[in-house]
Enzyme design. Structure first.
Site, short mmCIF file in Angstrom:
data_model
loop_
_atom_site.label_atom_id
_atom_site.label_comp_id
_atom_site.label_asym_id
_atom_site.label_seq_id
_atom_site.Cartn_x
_atom_site.Cartn_y
_atom_site.Cartn_z
N GLU A 1 -1.32 -8.74 4.32
CA GLU A 1 -1.15 -9.09 5.74
C GLU A 1 -2.48 -9.26 6.45
O GLU A 1 -2.57 -9.93 7.49
CB GLU A 1 -0.28 -8.04 6.45
CG GLU A 1 -0.99 -6.77 6.91
CD GLU A 1 -1.31 -5.80 5.78
OE1 GLU A 1 -1.94 -4.76 6.05
OE2 GLU A 1 -0.90 -6.06 4.62
N HIS B 1 -3.59 -5.16 0.82
CA HIS B 1 -3.03 -5.50 2.13
C HIS B 1 -3.06 -7.02 2.37
O HIS B 1 -3.93 -7.53 3.07
CB HIS B 1 -3.82 -4.81 3.24
CG HIS B 1 -3.53 -3.35 3.39
ND1 HIS B 1 -2.53 -2.88 4.23
CD2 HIS B 1 -4.08 -2.26 2.80
CE1 HIS B 1 -2.49 -1.56 4.15
NE2 HIS B 1 -3.42 -1.16 3.29
N CYS C 1 0.83 -1.20 0.00
CA CYS C 1 0.00 0.00 0.00
C CYS C 1 0.88 1.27 0.00
O CYS C 1 1.48 1.59 -1.00
CB CYS C 1 -0.99 -0.03 1.17
SG CYS C 1 -2.37 1.13 0.97
#
Length: 251
Positions: free
Chosen positions: A217, A215, A111
């Protein structure tokens, strides 16, 4: 046996510790699950302290942030919707990128990390995306839209797409994106309906450089492509470490 490769991760935001402490553990856990050791890089350090800390790190992960890159860095006037810059995070990111490019350490940008990488490589940004696609869907939406991945890219090999299936679903939480692509980078994924750049990778075959606008994660528990992105970073860091050890032992 070698120790786990050490992955340098800067604190996401110097001015919003609550956000940083909420966001950072997700990156750290994703790295651990992939077999790496996350190393927190505090932002309130001198450049010499940062360089001392990262000299023993094998790779760099640039996380998201609530800030936006200062438009002056790419010679643009500030858009009214551009968030304040985080000069401490910018300084640390630049030190990490300088070290990673000089030493050929693997890089993963996520990002804001994609945006700071692109600007570091003399690229520019779209300061506020105007699109009906839900790029700002936020962390509550697991699959906000799809991205079309270039089938001949390293990213395609990592996430398991080919010419028969080039799109993957991603979450999304951004209002800026890469515009003019920086030196030594190429576009390897876009949002198929509006063309927004969603991933970049390096053009040198012997240097792992990957950046995604979503994202992963946040979705390592939900899908294999997200896990694969972190595994690729850790495996590249491990390969570099083993190569250096081999070169040292033969000298």
């Amino acid at each position: 046996m070698m120790t786990m490769p050490r992955i340098a991760i800067p604190i996401p935001h110097s001015g919003d510790r609550e956000y940083a402490e909420r966001a950072l553990p997700q990156y750290e856990e994703a790295v651990r699950r992939a077999g790496g050791e996350p190393v927190r890089i505090e932002l309130d350090q001198t450049p010499a302290q940062v360089m001392k800390q990262i000299e023993r790190c094998d790779a760099v992960l640039l996380p998201g942030s609530g800030a936006d890159v200062d438009p002056q860095k790419y010679d643009a006037e500030r858009h009214e919707k551009t968030a304040p810059a985080d000069s401490k995070r910018d300084t640390v990111d630049e030190l990490l990128l300088q070290d990673a490019y000089n030493m050929h350490k693997p890089i993963l940008g996520i990002c804001y990390g994609l945006q700071t990488l692109n600007v570091y490589r003399s690229g520019t940004l779209v300061q506020d995306i105007e699109s009906a696609i839900p790029h700002r869907a936020g962390r509550a939406v697991v699959k906000a839209h799809t991205v079309a991945v270039e089938p001949d890219s390293q990213l395609a090999a990592i996430v398991g797409v080919d010419r028969n299936k080039i799109e993957i679903a991603v979450n999304s939480s951004h209002h800026q994106a890469a515009d003019i692509v920086g030196d030594g980078l190429r576009v390897v994924a876009r949002s198929p309906l509006d063309g927004v750049i969603e991933a970049l990778e390096g053009t040198l075959p012997d240097h792992f450089v990957l950046a995604v606008q979503w994202h992963p994660e946040r979705s390592v528990d939900q899908d294999e492509p997200s896990r694969a992105i972190f595994r690729a970073l850790v495996e590249a860091a491990k390969a570099r470490h083993e190569k250096l050890v081999g070169e040292f032992e033969t000298t």
